[in-house]
Design a protein around this motif. Sequence first.
Motif, PDB file in Angstrom:
ATOM      1  N   SER A  80       0.351   3.765   1.854  1.00 46.17           N
ATOM      2  CA  SER A  80       0.529   4.215   3.235  1.00 46.17           C
ATOM      3  C   SER A  80       1.784   3.633   3.867  1.00 46.17           C
ATOM      4  O   SER A  80       2.300   4.173   4.851  1.00 46.17           O
ATOM      5  N   ASN A 127       6.159  10.465   0.511  1.00 46.99           N
ATOM      6  CA  ASN A 127       4.837  10.766  -0.026  1.00 46.99           C
ATOM      7  C   ASN A 127       4.838  10.530  -1.526  1.00 46.99           C
ATOM      8  O   ASN A 127       5.356  11.334  -2.287  1.00 46.99           O
ATOM      9  N   GLU A 136      -3.016   0.821  -6.244  1.00 48.91           N
ATOM     10  CA  GLU A 136      -2.504  -0.365  -5.564  1.00 48.91           C
ATOM     11  C   GLU A 136      -3.066  -1.610  -6.254  1.00 48.91           C
ATOM     12  O   GLU A 136      -4.262  -1.881  -6.192  1.00 48.91           O
ATOM     13  N   SER A 169       0.816  -1.203   0.000  1.00 44.44           N
ATOM     14  CA  SER A 169       0.000   0.000   0.000  1.00 44.44           C
ATOM     15  C   SER A 169       0.854   1.257   0.000  1.00 44.44           C
ATOM     16  O   SER A 169       1.993   1.252   0.468  1.00 44.44           O
TER      17      SER A 169
END
Length: 367
Positions: free
Chosen positions: A44, A49, A55, A42
């Motif tokens: 995250s 960033n 995904e 993912s």
Amino acid sequence: MSIVNVMWAGGLPFASVHKVHCQIISQIDSALPVKTWLLQGSASACQENMGAAREWNLASARLKGRHFWRLLKPWMHSRFRRALLDDEARVVLLDGIGVVRTLLPVLKSLPHVRVVVVFHGATRFNAKSKQLLRDFPSSRLVLAAVSETLAASLQDELGVQVTALRSAFDPVAFQSRLVTREEARARLGLPQAGVRIFGAIGRLVEKKGFSSLLEAFAIAALDQPDWRLVIVGEGPARRALEARVAQPDLAGKVMLAGHQEDVVKLYKAFDWVMIPSFEEGLGLILQEAVLSGIPVLASDLAVFREQLADVGWYVPAGETIAWSEAIIRASLAQTDAVSAAQYQALAPDEAWVSFCRTAQGLISGGK
């Protein structure tokens, strides 16, 4: 029209890859949209960033066409092709050989798309992978590596041109993030005074050389109760390192600080940074330490000599006695003079300008 940035996965093992790709993307015209794909994991989990990311959540067996997934390769290729067309890809940035094997067969059928492949470290090429690269139209394919050392090695092996895109940081932006020595030590839970602190940063894996570093530090610090070694990072070797740190000769002298989200801000906590790696594609830790004004003691690897030339402090990788002696010498050195000489050798301002120019050329096709 967009640039599609295709990466293998998110997560700590890919942190340096994410960092390099963010540096490259920062050189792209802001009016040109960038769309990131993660084949696994993912967004995250990325340490940088990466912006909005698609995904794919694909299993390794499926990506590599193992077992019955081999039968579904045409279907997967069709999905990738459709997605590239939907994203209006004109330039596709690929992260290393695993992503190349997955996407290059698809990209070959899209003659309007240029491909840039970035290699981040030592790479195993089988005959099929070499042929895949050699068969792709050279007018649409650029291979790049994150150091001159790696570029030369890959070029010799593949027999095709590989551009050196030595990763670099914007010195002003990087240094603006650093916190003071006092704050850095406080965040790591370290004493403010009365101790000499050696730092090491990286994934806790065998090739980073932390096991041999512990052995060397145990010898060097035998009669030095005020020396500390702090290793920042996580990985599968943690349990073995914990067991070694718990033994009497290292007890109380070594901290395994785990993963630190803001480690790039904390270099000033250390008196020296040690990099005992057995291999590196570039070694961003070296650059980050030097930019932070902290001297570096590193394994004697060609890629480190490429960056610090004769002012680097080098020790043969894995040689315990040599490392212990070097640590003692470092403890006696004038750190300000060493760090200043290493900063001058790295030449961060010039390195950043060169990186920006090369990255822009790779993306635009100007090379």
